[in-house]
Design a protein around this motif. Structure first.
Motif, short mmCIF file in Angstrom:
data_model
loop_
_atom_site.label_atom_id
_atom_site.label_comp_id
_atom_site.label_asym_id
_atom_site.label_seq_id
_atom_site.Cartn_x
_atom_site.Cartn_y
_atom_site.Cartn_z
N ALA A 237 0.83 -1.21 0.00
CA ALA A 237 0.00 0.00 0.00
C ALA A 237 0.86 1.25 0.00
N ILE A 238 0.34 2.31 -0.63
CA ILE A 238 0.98 3.62 -0.63
C ILE A 238 0.02 4.59 0.04
N LEU A 239 0.44 5.19 1.13
CA LEU A 239 -0.40 6.14 1.84
C LEU A 239 -0.13 7.55 1.35
N ALA A 240 -1.17 8.38 1.32
CA ALA A 240 -1.03 9.77 0.90
C ALA A 240 -1.58 10.69 1.99
N TRP A 241 -0.84 11.77 2.25
CA TRP A 241 -1.29 12.81 3.17
C TRP A 241 -1.37 14.13 2.40
N PHE A 261 3.40 -6.92 -3.48
CA PHE A 261 4.36 -6.93 -2.38
C PHE A 261 4.80 -5.49 -2.10
N ALA A 262 5.71 -5.35 -1.16
CA ALA A 262 6.08 -4.04 -0.66
C ALA A 262 6.67 -3.14 -1.74
N VAL A 263 6.38 -1.84 -1.63
CA VAL A 263 6.93 -0.82 -2.51
C VAL A 263 8.23 -0.31 -1.90
N GLY A 276 8.05 1.53 -7.57
CA GLY A 276 8.74 0.27 -7.84
C GLY A 276 8.60 -0.65 -6.66
N SER A 277 8.44 -1.93 -6.92
CA SER A 277 8.05 -2.86 -5.86
C SER A 277 8.88 -4.13 -5.84
N MET A 278 8.74 -4.85 -4.72
CA MET A 278 9.35 -6.17 -4.59
C MET A 278 8.61 -7.21 -5.42
N ASP A 279 7.49 -6.84 -6.02
CA ASP A 279 6.81 -7.76 -6.95
C ASP A 279 7.37 -7.64 -8.36
N SER A 301 13.38 -8.74 -11.20
CA SER A 301 13.67 -8.75 -9.77
C SER A 301 13.21 -7.42 -9.18
N VAL A 302 13.51 -7.20 -7.91
CA VAL A 302 13.02 -6.02 -7.19
C VAL A 302 13.42 -4.73 -7.90
#
Length: 422
Positions: A237-241, A261-263, A276-279, A301-302
């Motif tokens: 997930a990517i959170l925005a404020w 997977f994680a960004v 860009g992500s670990m997926d 790869s990542v």
């Protein structure tokens, strides 16, 4: 740490002049063999200390590169990146002497390994900042400040005076610093379960809540702070404020979901957010509606780092490649060039040299940073470290900073390249 004053001799060499191309006399000269090996000690040297320009694409049969929108030809013409091309300035076998690092090499100048932290002309090491105990994960130089800020996995942020190089303070955060960026006078620091926000002009100290787990990438767009979250669930997930001027604080705005997977990398350019992500994928997000408009899956790869340069997107990965993307007529991104490295690539940084020419810095997991001229990807220099360099940050006046796995921060500067006199 007087960034503006630094003594020391520098190699004097003759370079090809700027403008429309080399003269007839220049093209008859030879590139110095010893300079290519990083060992020329002639002052001045009668041979060139700069690569001859490649032939124009029209003169090459079956050109190995393709020309895309924007007029940039990526990759040196005729270089397939799979051979030990003699166009390369730096040899791939260069290695810093481990005994020299420890201060007890008995071979001196006769040692077959390097007794220096860099190769190549045009930049120099100014000073080293000692204090962090482990990986430097972020470097920030906020506008209007005479202080440099460095964050580390030793759970601290150190504040350095830019004039003296002295550490002016240590901020204990109680958690590993996963990343740190600056935007104007603001500094944003990602630590487990929170993003800290400091305004260096007003001394405002805020905490942005919402993350669950480590925060390893941050980006700023308009009035929105975009931060990816690496939690125990690793949900990508990517959170925005959004910044609220009335309260002078940040408020949760949205959560961007799509990665499996994680960004680990974020960059903003042309009203787009790239993640860009670990997926192994890159997602392109429209910043107006925060919707994903394209998913790029060419890496295997990542995806460790992303960089916007003019109308191009550059990405690097542990799959040992740097990819250059350009938008087609339909608006979708496609790979226009792939540069192959011998090792996994950790981070990218683009900057102008002393002649305002674009240079790409590519940090690899062999404890080195390679310098490439853009768009040719001709290698022009290399930096070495005791451990992997995870952070590279630009500064004013041709300065740039690197932080490595030992906790050491080095201050470098681009310098004018002198020409030999007849």
């Amino acid at each position: 740490m007087d960034f503006g004053a630094h003594g020391g001799n520098k190699r004097v060499f003759q370079r090809l002049g700027g403008g429309g191309g080399p003269s007839t006399a220049d093209t008859k000269q030879k590139v110095c063999y010893h300079w290519r090996a990083g060992k020329c000690n002639r002052h001045p040297c009668p041979f060139l200390h700069r690569e001859l320009p490649p032939p124009p694409p029209a003169a090459v049969n079956g050109a190995a590169t393709k020309r895309f929108s924007g007029g940039s030809t990526w990759g040196r013409v005729g270089n397939n990146n799979n051979s030990s091309s003699n166009h390369r300035v730096i040899r791939k076998t260069d290695k810093v002497c481990s005994y020299w690092i420890q201060g007890n090499c008995v071979y001196g100048d006769k040692c077959k390994f390097l007794h220096c932290w860099s190769l190549g002309d045009g930049f120099r090491l100014l000073t080293q900042l000692e204090g962090h105990q482990t990986v430097v994960s972020g470097i920030a130089l906020p506008s209007g400040s005479d202080k440099l800020y460095t964050g580390s996995k030793d759970e601290t942020v150190r504040v350095w005076d830019c004039a003296s190089g002295q550490c002016m303070g240590v901020i204990n955060l109680g958690g590993e610093v996963g990343c740190m960026i600056n935007e104007g006078p603001w500094i944003f620091v990602g630590i487990p379960n929170v993003v800290k926000a400091w305004n260096t002009q007003t001394n405002t100290d805020l905490s942005l809540t919402g993350p669950v787990g480590h925060v390893y990438a941050l980006a700023v767009a308009y009035s929105t702070l975009l931060a990816n979250i690496l939690g125990l669930l690793v949900d990508g997930a990517i959170l925005a404020w959004k910044f609220n001027a009335a309260t002078n604080g940040f408020e949760p705005a949205a959560s961007l979901k799509g990665h499996n997977f994680a960004v680990v990398s974020l960059v903003v350019g042309a009203n787009r957010l790239y993640s860009g992500s670990m997926d192994n994928s890159i997602r392109v997000w429209n910043l107006e509606n925060l919707q994903c408009i394209q998913t790029l899956t060419e890496h295997t790869s990542v995806v460790m780092s992303l960089l916007c340069w003019e109308q191009f997107l550059l990405s690097c990965s542990l799959d040992q490649t740097i990819k250059v993307w350009v938008a087609t007529e339909s608006g979708n991104l496609e790979v226009t060039y792939t540069h192959k490295e011998e090792h996994g690539v950790l981070t990218l940084c683009g900057m102008p040299d002393s002649e305002s020419k674009p240079v790409l810095l590519s940090s690899c997991n062999d404890n080195s940073v390679r310098f490439y001229d853009l768009p040719s990807f001709s290698e022009r220099g290399k930096i070495f470290a005791k451990k992997e360099i995870r952070s590279i940050q630009l500064g004013p006046g041709g300065l740039f900073f690197t932080g490595d796995g030992t906790g050491q921060v080095k201050v470098w500067q681009w310098c004018k390249e002198p020409t030999a006199t007849s």
